[in-house]
Scaffold this motif. Structure first.
Motif, short mmCIF file in Angstrom:
data_model
loop_
_atom_site.label_atom_id
_atom_site.label_comp_id
_atom_site.label_asym_id
_atom_site.label_seq_id
_atom_site.Cartn_x
_atom_site.Cartn_y
_atom_site.Cartn_z
N LEU A 1 -6.29 56.84 81.85
CA LEU A 1 -4.76 54.93 81.33
C LEU A 1 -4.17 54.75 82.16
O LEU A 1 -4.00 53.59 82.51
CB LEU A 1 -4.45 55.52 79.97
N VAL A 2 -3.33 55.92 82.48
CA VAL A 2 -2.50 55.75 83.69
C VAL A 2 -2.96 55.78 85.27
O VAL A 2 -2.40 54.40 85.50
CB VAL A 2 -1.61 57.25 84.11
N SER A 3 -4.24 56.27 85.33
CA SER A 3 -4.94 55.28 86.68
C SER A 3 -5.10 53.84 86.93
O SER A 3 -4.30 53.22 87.59
CB SER A 3 -6.04 56.12 87.30
N ARG A 4 -5.60 53.46 85.35
CA ARG A 4 -5.55 52.62 85.27
C ARG A 4 -4.19 50.96 85.58
O ARG A 4 -4.62 50.01 86.23
CB ARG A 4 -6.61 51.97 84.24
N ALA A 5 -3.90 52.14 84.63
CA ALA A 5 -1.93 51.31 84.85
C ALA A 5 -1.75 50.25 85.99
O ALA A 5 -0.90 49.96 86.22
CB ALA A 5 -1.27 51.44 83.74
N LEU A 6 -1.60 52.04 86.64
CA LEU A 6 -0.55 51.79 88.37
C LEU A 6 -1.36 51.10 89.10
O LEU A 6 -1.10 50.05 89.54
CB LEU A 6 -0.71 53.19 88.47
N VAL A 7 -3.14 51.32 88.53
CA VAL A 7 -3.96 49.99 89.74
C VAL A 7 -3.37 48.73 88.74
O VAL A 7 -3.34 47.60 90.22
CB VAL A 7 -5.26 49.92 89.25
N ALA A 8 -3.57 48.53 87.85
CA ALA A 8 -3.64 47.15 87.56
C ALA A 8 -1.96 46.39 87.69
O ALA A 8 -1.47 45.62 88.05
CB ALA A 8 -3.10 46.71 85.84
N LEU B 1 -9.42 47.04 80.89
CA LEU B 1 -8.53 46.86 79.66
C LEU B 1 -9.21 47.27 78.87
O LEU B 1 -9.44 48.09 77.64
CB LEU B 1 -7.81 45.05 79.31
N TRP B 2 -10.41 46.67 78.71
CA TRP B 2 -11.73 47.10 77.39
C TRP B 2 -12.45 48.25 78.46
O TRP B 2 -13.51 48.61 77.75
CB TRP B 2 -12.66 45.87 78.09
N ARG B 3 -12.14 48.96 78.92
CA ARG B 3 -12.78 49.86 80.29
C ARG B 3 -13.40 51.34 77.80
O ARG B 3 -14.11 51.13 77.83
CB ARG B 3 -12.48 50.68 81.13
N LEU B 4 -11.79 51.93 77.58
CA LEU B 4 -12.03 52.95 76.23
C LEU B 4 -12.38 52.60 75.72
O LEU B 4 -12.95 52.40 75.12
CB LEU B 4 -10.25 53.25 76.76
N PRO B 5 -11.93 51.03 75.24
CA PRO B 5 -12.55 50.11 73.88
C PRO B 5 -14.79 50.05 73.92
O PRO B 5 -15.46 50.92 72.53
CB PRO B 5 -12.49 49.05 73.81
N LEU B 6 -15.14 49.74 75.53
CA LEU B 6 -16.01 50.02 75.24
C LEU B 6 -17.13 51.51 75.37
O LEU B 6 -18.12 51.71 74.95
CB LEU B 6 -16.53 49.21 76.73
N GLY B 7 -16.70 52.22 76.05
CA GLY B 7 -17.30 53.47 75.89
C GLY B 7 -16.99 54.15 74.37
O GLY B 7 -17.53 55.17 74.08
N VAL B 8 -16.42 53.92 73.90
CA VAL B 8 -15.70 54.05 72.73
C VAL B 8 -16.88 53.50 71.76
O VAL B 8 -17.74 55.13 71.36
CB VAL B 8 -14.56 53.55 71.83
#
Length: 386
Positions: free
Chosen positions: A190-197, A271-278
């Motif tokens: 999540l931190v990596s994706r936030a930094l990338v975004a 943004l939707w990677r985590l919901p998709l993974g769940v």
């Protein structure tokens, strides 16, 4: 990425893994082939109109669930041993035996095509592109990842190999502290994706780097952990509709995507990677809690076959689609056949791409991958006995 833990750990065949893999890879392939054909994925059945455009045009997102499957399949046999791998060198060797033969073939065939054309079609010199692919570092540069002269689908193999490298450490940590390890892996993603975004000027390079995907692997490992810990619990039919609901949820994530423009699409993917993974992890867990008769229904011969050839199908389908179009197969006369040749050409081209990819995948799986893997394993056994 095959469903092979039943051999390693004496588990029953688990059809859900094969079903999920086949659905994901087929949808990803449909997206890649649609990019070349522009075939409208709409049709009429029984007077009812169905339009799958929103699913097909976001099909690339389901690559995420194939990575989740890797975490699930690798970790499930290790749950009862606390995550420890007795022979780490053997683990690495078996992964190389599984991945390398057909991967190297795909790399060198693509390099030959690029060399025959007399120039690198990408933005990096061919030798550097080739070297990056041989060291599984091609995802670290736009030149060798996004603008590669070789096979664009091979980036996922690099991410998987990078994950294999750290998997023994993650598995041991997960076995000792599953909640903490899952939380740290998810937080890192999540931190990596936030930094990338927030910081990245070019999302295309960073969106699919391993740190941005650690939560997918963690979710797969968590599903395996809970499934094994509940291994002695009764399996009930109530879990089957829950599994199907989770699977529909994954496709609903694709359906709701309406982002336009490359940057907006990549941001939505983050943004939707985590919901998709769940959704993917929930499907695996609930399917594993359903009665074994469900496996006999869904784990039929076609599904097993498609799963068996899925690795080669995945690494070749996009390359074949591009080359068939370059070679004017099926024949066309206009500069942009996807726009000017009509639905007949689009349909014939799409069917040919799928058929060619499946036939090549089957041949490579049973005449290259399996024999080469067995030969390499026998070679190691002979060296150990010597």
């Amino acid at each position: 990425m095959r469903n092979s833990y039943s051999v390693n750990a004496g588990r029953r065949y688990f059809a859900a893994a094969d079903v999920l893999r086949v659905l994901c890879i087929f949808t990803v392939a449909w997206f890649h082939i649609w990019q070349q054909s522009w075939l409208d994925p709409s049709f009429v059945i029984g007077g009812h109109y169905f339009d799958l455009q929103r699913i097909v045009r976001r099909g690339y997102m389901l690559v995420d669930l194939t990575l989740l499957l890797t975490g699930f399949l690798l970790y499930r046999p290790l749950v009862r041993s606390g995550g420890g791998i007795a022979d780490v060198k053997g683990f690495y060797y078996r992964r190389l035996c599984r991945i390398l033969p057909c991967y190297l073939l795909a790399v060198f065939v693509a390099a030959i095509f690029a060399a025959v054309r007399g120039r690198a079609v990408g933005s990096a010199p061919l030798w550097r592109d080739l070297l990056a692919h041989l060291t599984f570092t091609h995802t670290f540069s736009m030149d060798t990842y996004y603008w590669t002269s070789l096979n664009a689908a091979l980036w996922t193999v690099a991410v998987e190999m990078q994950f294999y490298l750290i998997f023994p450490l993650l598995a041991r940590a997960f076995g000792k502290r599953p909640a903490l390890t899952f939380s740290l892996m998810t937080l890192a993603a999540l931190v990596s994706r936030a930094l990338v975004a927030a910081r990245a000027h070019e999302l295309s390079l960073w969106v699919n780097q391993l740190p941005c995907m650690l939560d997918l692997y963690a979710l797969g490992m968590l599903a395996a952990h809970f499934l094994e810990k509940r291994g002695s619990a009764p399996r009930r039919w109530v879990f089957l509709p829950l599994a199907l609901a989770a699977l529909l949820g994954a496709f609903a994530v694709l359906w709701r995507q309406n982002a336009v423009g490359d940057a907006e699409i990549k941001t939505a993917q983050l943004l939707w990677r985590l919901p998709l993974g769940v959704c993917g992890a929930s499907f695996l867990y609930f399917a594993g809690r359903a009665p074994e008769r469900a496996d006999r229904v869904f784990g039929n011969r076609p599904v097993r076959f498609l799963s068996a050839v899925s690795y080669n199908f995945y690494i070749w389908h996009q390359f074949l689609a591009v080359k068939l179009k370059e070679l004017h197969i099926p024949a066309y006369t206009s500069e942009f056949p996807q726009m000017n040749e009509g639905r007949v050409w689009q349909t014939n081209y799409t069917l040919l791409c799928f058929a060619a990819a499946f036939l090549l995948a089957a041949a490579l799986t049973y005449f290259v991958e399996k024999p080469a893997g067995r030969a390499l394993l026998r070679l190691r056994e002979r060296k150990e006995k010597a």
